[in-house]
Scaffold this motif. Structure first.
Motif, short mmCIF file in Angstrom:
data_model
loop_
_atom_site.label_atom_id
_atom_site.label_comp_id
_atom_site.label_asym_id
_atom_site.label_seq_id
_atom_site.Cartn_x
_atom_site.Cartn_y
_atom_site.Cartn_z
N MET A 1 1.10 -1.19 0.11
CA MET A 1 0.05 0.69 0.29
C MET A 1 1.25 1.30 -0.01
O MET A 1 2.01 1.09 0.73
CB MET A 1 -1.04 0.30 1.19
N HIS A 2 0.56 2.27 -1.18
CA HIS A 2 1.14 3.56 -1.08
C HIS A 2 0.07 4.57 -0.54
O HIS A 2 -0.36 4.52 -0.90
CB HIS A 2 1.53 3.58 -2.66
N VAL A 3 1.20 5.90 -0.14
CA VAL A 3 0.45 6.70 0.59
C VAL A 3 0.82 8.01 -0.12
O VAL A 3 1.78 7.94 -0.45
CB VAL A 3 0.48 7.07 2.39
N VAL A 4 -0.43 8.49 -0.32
CA VAL A 4 0.09 9.86 -1.26
C VAL A 4 -0.10 11.33 -0.75
O VAL A 4 -1.04 11.73 -0.73
CB VAL A 4 -0.36 10.45 -2.59
N THR A 5 0.87 12.10 0.24
CA THR A 5 -0.01 13.51 0.16
C THR A 5 0.29 14.32 -0.75
O THR A 5 0.63 14.40 -2.00
CB THR A 5 0.98 14.02 0.85
N GLY A 6 -0.88 15.20 -0.12
CA GLY A 6 -0.99 16.35 -1.37
C GLY A 6 -2.26 16.20 -2.16
O GLY A 6 -1.94 16.94 -3.94
N ALA A 7 -2.51 15.07 -2.22
CA ALA A 7 -3.41 14.36 -3.94
C ALA A 7 -4.43 15.43 -4.60
O ALA A 7 -4.75 14.92 -5.11
CB ALA A 7 -4.20 13.16 -3.21
N THR A 8 -5.19 16.36 -3.32
CA THR A 8 -5.90 16.85 -4.02
C THR A 8 -5.34 17.89 -4.67
O THR A 8 -5.76 19.12 -5.50
CB THR A 8 -6.09 18.11 -3.32
N GLY A 9 -3.59 18.48 -4.84
CA GLY A 9 -3.33 19.18 -5.57
C GLY A 9 -2.57 18.62 -6.83
O GLY A 9 -2.93 17.55 -7.12
N ARG A 10 -1.30 18.98 -8.43
CA ARG A 10 -1.73 18.57 -9.08
C ARG A 10 -0.73 17.76 -9.41
O ARG A 10 -1.59 16.48 -10.13
CB ARG A 10 -1.09 19.67 -10.52
N ALA A 22 -2.26 1.90 -11.86
CA ALA A 22 -1.27 0.74 -11.62
C ALA A 22 -1.64 -1.12 -10.91
O ALA A 22 -1.18 -1.57 -10.64
CB ALA A 22 -0.19 0.73 -10.96
N GLY A 23 -3.03 0.02 -10.22
CA GLY A 23 -2.99 -1.45 -9.41
C GLY A 23 -3.58 -2.18 -7.86
O GLY A 23 -2.95 -3.07 -8.15
N VAL A 24 -2.50 -0.55 -7.59
CA VAL A 24 -2.19 -0.91 -6.07
C VAL A 24 -2.75 0.44 -5.10
O VAL A 24 -3.51 0.40 -5.69
CB VAL A 24 -0.70 -0.19 -5.90
N ARG A 25 -2.85 -0.95 -4.14
CA ARG A 25 -3.73 -0.23 -2.87
C ARG A 25 -3.55 1.67 -2.40
O ARG A 25 -2.41 1.42 -3.13
CB ARG A 25 -3.52 -0.92 -1.92
N GLY A 43 -11.12 4.54 -5.30
CA GLY A 43 -10.85 2.67 -4.81
C GLY A 43 -10.53 3.26 -3.81
O GLY A 43 -9.37 2.64 -3.53
N ALA A 44 -9.84 4.81 -3.19
CA ALA A 44 -8.80 5.04 -2.46
C ALA A 44 -9.47 5.36 -1.08
O ALA A 44 -10.01 5.82 -0.67
CB ALA A 44 -8.04 6.24 -2.98
N GLU A 45 -8.58 4.82 -0.17
CA GLU A 45 -8.42 5.26 0.98
C GLU A 45 -8.34 6.47 1.54
O GLU A 45 -7.50 6.81 1.48
CB GLU A 45 -7.34 3.99 2.44
#
Length: 232
Positions: A1-10, A22-25, A43-45
């Motif tokens: 599982m990968h965490v992404v900060t700033g997802a509301t940005g570009r 890529a089909g990953v969590r 489909g993201a947490e």
């Protein structure tokens, strides 16, 4: 599982989209729960945390195989560098607390220098703080973003002017699309290197005059690049 900060940005958004494709969590970190809803539909947490809140960020990073982090500039801050330092300390501390093995950080050209680079100093401090966590760190040192033109699009439409904030209108420099930076960030997360590294992220080399010419064709009126005095 990968965490992404700033997802509301570009860049963060492009990174999350590429990872989901890529089909990953994926777990996205947002400050406003409402802005996380579209990601949940994809489909993201969704985790809610402020990047300056180490205690809130820790559970958001827990269980991650890798994390994409950034330090957004706050030009409204009384002391922008102090704000950047606060973010760097919190993000690095939370990553260390959560035991994140690999961190991909959005950085900038010039972030290898400890002084003399204005707000980029904050990204130097972010890189240094992350390297103290024990994680493998991939620092993406990006050039100018092509999408920054959107910030002055109204001026171009109304006044026929493209503000140039450094150098001259004819200085050519690399400029990259944020969707490409996001794709590179996702690729880095999916293929963790053996050791920490800095990666220069470059795009086509163009001048502000060339950018103004493209804008002129798109908006249907002449656009002149104008250098803004440093004091302004």
């Amino acid at each position: 599982m990968h965490v992404v900060t700033g997802a509301t940005g570009r860049v963060g958004g492009a990174t999350a989209v590429a990872l989901l494709a890529a089909g990953v969590r994926v777990r996205v970190v947002v400050r406003d729960p409402a802005r996380g809803e579209p990601w949940a539909v994809r489909g993201a947490e969704v985790a809610v945390a402020d990047l300056r809140d180490r205690d809130a960020l820790r559970p958001a990073l827990t269980g991650a195989d890798g994390a994409f982090v950034l330090s957004p500039f706050d030009l409204a801050a009384v002391d922008p560098l102090a704000h950047a330092e606060e973010v760097a300390t919190s993000v690095a501390g939370a990553a260390a607390d959560a035991g994140v093995p690999h961190v991909v950080a959005l950085s900038s050209g010039g972030a290898d220098l400890p002084a003399g680079t204005g707000p980029v100093i904050g990204l130097h401090r972010l890189e240094e703080a992350l390297r103290g966590t024990g994680a493998v760190v991939t620092a993406l040192r990006a050039c100018h973003f092509q999408e920054r033109v959107a910030d002055v699009l109204a001026v171009a439409r109304e006044q026929g002017v493209l503000p140039v904030l450094a150098g001259s209108a004819d200085d050519a420099r690399p400029q990259v699309a944020t969707r490409d930076v996001g794709a590179i960030a996702a690729r880095a997360l999916l293929a963790r290197p053996e050791r920490s590294e800095a990666v220069d992220v470059l795009g086509p080399v163009v001048s502000e005059r060339e950018v103004a010419d493209v804008l002129a064709r798109v908006i249907g009126r002449p656009v002149e690049p104008v250098v803004v005095p440093e004091a302004a």
